[in-house]
Motif scaffolding. Structure first.
Motif, mmCIF file in Angstrom:
data_model
loop_
_atom_site.group_PDB
_atom_site.id
_atom_site.type_symbol
_atom_site.label_atom_id
_atom_site.label_comp_id
_atom_site.label_asym_id
_atom_site.label_seq_id
_atom_site.Cartn_x
_atom_site.Cartn_y
_atom_site.Cartn_z
ATOM 1 N N TYR A 36 -118.798 -87.148 123.433
ATOM 2 C CA TYR A 36 -118.081 -86.007 123.827
ATOM 3 C C TYR A 36 -117.723 -85.126 122.929
ATOM 4 C CZ TYR A 36 -114.789 -83.518 126.713
ATOM 5 O OH TYR A 36 -113.664 -82.392 127.078
ATOM 6 N N PHE A 37 -118.020 -83.733 123.129
ATOM 7 C CA PHE A 37 -117.683 -82.805 122.334
ATOM 8 C C PHE A 37 -116.937 -81.717 123.051
ATOM 9 C CE2 PHE A 37 -118.794 -80.977 117.981
ATOM 10 C CZ PHE A 37 -118.026 -79.716 118.102
ATOM 11 N N VAL A 38 -115.689 -81.595 122.780
ATOM 12 C CA VAL A 38 -114.632 -80.634 123.645
ATOM 13 C C VAL A 38 -115.205 -79.140 123.742
ATOM 14 C CG1 VAL A 38 -112.840 -80.194 122.035
ATOM 15 C CG2 VAL A 38 -112.391 -80.434 124.609
ATOM 16 N N GLY A 39 -114.820 -78.567 124.942
ATOM 17 C CA GLY A 39 -114.971 -77.310 124.918
ATOM 18 C C GLY A 39 -116.308 -76.638 125.745
ATOM 19 N N THR A 40 -116.472 -75.332 126.026
ATOM 20 C CA THR A 40 -117.606 -75.071 126.896
ATOM 21 C C THR A 40 -118.208 -73.855 125.909
ATOM 22 O OG1 THR A 40 -115.814 -73.045 127.729
ATOM 23 C CG2 THR A 40 -116.024 -74.982 129.031
ATOM 24 N N HIS A 41 -118.842 -74.384 124.801
ATOM 25 C CA HIS A 41 -119.749 -73.561 123.915
ATOM 26 C C HIS A 41 -121.058 -74.346 123.533
ATOM 27 C CE1 HIS A 41 -118.111 -76.506 120.992
ATOM 28 N NE2 HIS A 41 -116.717 -76.158 121.516
ATOM 29 N N ALA A 42 -121.710 -73.795 122.781
ATOM 30 C CA ALA A 42 -123.048 -74.329 122.441
ATOM 31 C C ALA A 42 -123.012 -75.781 121.771
ATOM 32 C CB ALA A 42 -123.762 -73.559 121.515
ATOM 33 N N LEU A 43 -121.903 -76.203 121.318
ATOM 34 C CA LEU A 43 -121.829 -77.404 120.566
ATOM 35 C C LEU A 43 -120.900 -78.531 121.491
ATOM 36 C CD1 LEU A 43 -120.889 -76.341 116.826
ATOM 37 C CD2 LEU A 43 -123.104 -77.137 117.892
ATOM 38 N N SER A 44 -120.603 -78.029 122.716
ATOM 39 C CA SER A 44 -119.836 -78.903 123.386
ATOM 40 C C SER A 44 -120.757 -79.606 124.350
ATOM 41 C CB SER A 44 -118.763 -77.973 124.301
ATOM 42 O OG SER A 44 -119.424 -77.322 125.066
ATOM 43 N N GLY A 45 -120.052 -80.636 125.020
ATOM 44 C CA GLY A 45 -120.863 -81.468 126.341
ATOM 45 C C GLY A 45 -120.699 -82.849 125.869
ATOM 46 N N THR A 46 -120.914 -83.402 127.057
ATOM 47 C CA THR A 46 -121.115 -84.980 127.100
ATOM 48 C C THR A 46 -122.400 -85.247 127.048
ATOM 49 O OG1 THR A 46 -119.105 -84.987 128.136
ATOM 50 C CG2 THR A 46 -120.250 -87.010 128.262
ATOM 51 N N ARG A 47 -122.941 -86.467 125.797
ATOM 52 C CA ARG A 47 -124.283 -86.847 125.667
ATOM 53 C C ARG A 47 -124.147 -88.517 125.969
ATOM 54 N NH1 ARG A 47 -123.433 -81.811 123.313
ATOM 55 N NH2 ARG A 47 -122.434 -82.154 121.337
ATOM 56 N N ARG A 48 -125.380 -88.694 126.688
ATOM 57 C CA ARG A 48 -125.049 -90.324 126.766
ATOM 58 C C ARG A 48 -126.425 -90.760 126.400
ATOM 59 N NH1 ARG A 48 -122.651 -87.881 131.281
ATOM 60 N NH2 ARG A 48 -120.375 -88.648 131.624
ATOM 61 N N THR A 49 -127.407 -90.069 125.648
ATOM 62 C CA THR A 49 -128.549 -90.616 125.506
ATOM 63 C C THR A 49 -128.811 -90.326 123.960
ATOM 64 O OG1 THR A 49 -130.015 -88.781 125.802
ATOM 65 C CG2 THR A 49 -129.711 -90.180 127.640
ATOM 66 N N PRO A 50 -129.398 -91.350 123.256
ATOM 67 C CA PRO A 50 -129.678 -90.892 121.848
ATOM 68 C C PRO A 50 -130.343 -89.795 121.474
ATOM 69 C CG PRO A 50 -130.227 -93.204 122.239
ATOM 70 C CD PRO A 50 -130.019 -92.694 123.639
ATOM 71 N N ASP A 51 -131.345 -89.285 122.324
ATOM 72 C CA ASP A 51 -132.012 -87.964 122.014
ATOM 73 C C ASP A 51 -130.946 -86.701 122.263
ATOM 74 O OD1 ASP A 51 -134.450 -89.193 121.619
ATOM 75 O OD2 ASP A 51 -135.232 -88.976 123.629
ATOM 76 N N ALA A 52 -130.203 -86.918 123.333
ATOM 77 C CA ALA A 52 -129.168 -85.797 123.472
ATOM 78 C C ALA A 52 -128.089 -85.723 122.465
ATOM 79 C CB ALA A 52 -128.494 -85.833 124.656
ATOM 80 N N MET A 53 -127.784 -86.893 121.772
ATOM 81 C CA MET A 53 -126.784 -86.842 120.497
ATOM 82 C C MET A 53 -127.465 -86.081 119.408
ATOM 83 S SD MET A 53 -124.817 -90.446 121.432
ATOM 84 C CE MET A 53 -124.964 -90.921 123.105
ATOM 85 N N ARG A 54 -128.790 -86.642 119.360
ATOM 86 C CA ARG A 54 -129.515 -86.295 118.034
ATOM 87 C C ARG A 54 -129.588 -84.777 118.280
ATOM 88 N NH1 ARG A 54 -131.587 -87.134 113.933
ATOM 89 N NH2 ARG A 54 -133.145 -88.423 113.019
ATOM 90 N N ALA A 55 -129.958 -84.284 119.332
ATOM 91 C CA ALA A 55 -129.943 -82.781 119.583
ATOM 92 C C ALA A 55 -128.816 -82.171 119.507
ATOM 93 C CB ALA A 55 -130.301 -82.485 121.059
#
Length: 150
Positions: A36-55
């Motif tokens: 989980y990366f706080v905010g509403t910007h290009a680096l933020s978001g909740t990622r739950r898969t290895p591919d999404a985390m790597r991205a």
């Protein structure tokens, strides 16, 4: 002894990311980890898969060229079944436009039996968003992309 080992691993993960090695972080994650990366910007978001985390880390390294972390403090509590970590850091980067910026933040990390389960990243969002706006205006449209989630 255990807490000292955890501190060393956390500092090594930040050093690896500073050297551009995403696997220094992703190799520490449990298969069911959440990022989980706080905010509403290009680096933020909740990622739950290895591919999404790597991205997410690939985007971080693309947008914040030469990012380097200086870890000020790592606080560790709990046993190996549920270890809580607070990593307080300062990062410096050159953006895609070569302008050097610096900001502080904290990662809250939970480790269960040696694997990171959730990691929550709380940067100085005002400074980060200003950097992303600036590099977007100077020709990096990805800086205003929607958050990466999964």
């Amino acid at each position: 002894m255990y807490h000292a080992m955890v501190r060393r691993r956390v500092i090594a993960a930040f050093a690896g990311l500073s050297a551009g090695r995403i696997e220094a972080v992703t190799d520490e994650l449990a298969p069911d980890a959440q990022h989980y990366f706080v905010g509403t910007h290009a680096l933020s978001g909740t990622r739950r898969t290895p591919d999404a985390m790597r991205a997410g880390y690939e985007r971080l390294l693309r947008l914040l060229n030469g990012i380097s972390f200086s870890v000020q403090e790592v606080r560790v509590s709990g046993g190996p079944w549920r270890t809580q970590v607070q990593a307080i850091w300062t990062e410096t980067n050159r953006g895609t436009d070569g302008v050097v910026t610096s900001a502080e933040g904290v990662n809250l990390i939970e480790i269960r039996w040696g694997r990171v389960t959730p990691v929550r990243i709380y940067p100085d969002t005002a400074a980060l968003e200003a950097t992303l706006q600036r590099i977007s205006r100077k020709g990096t449209p990805e800086a205003l992309s929607p958050p990466l989630t999964s």
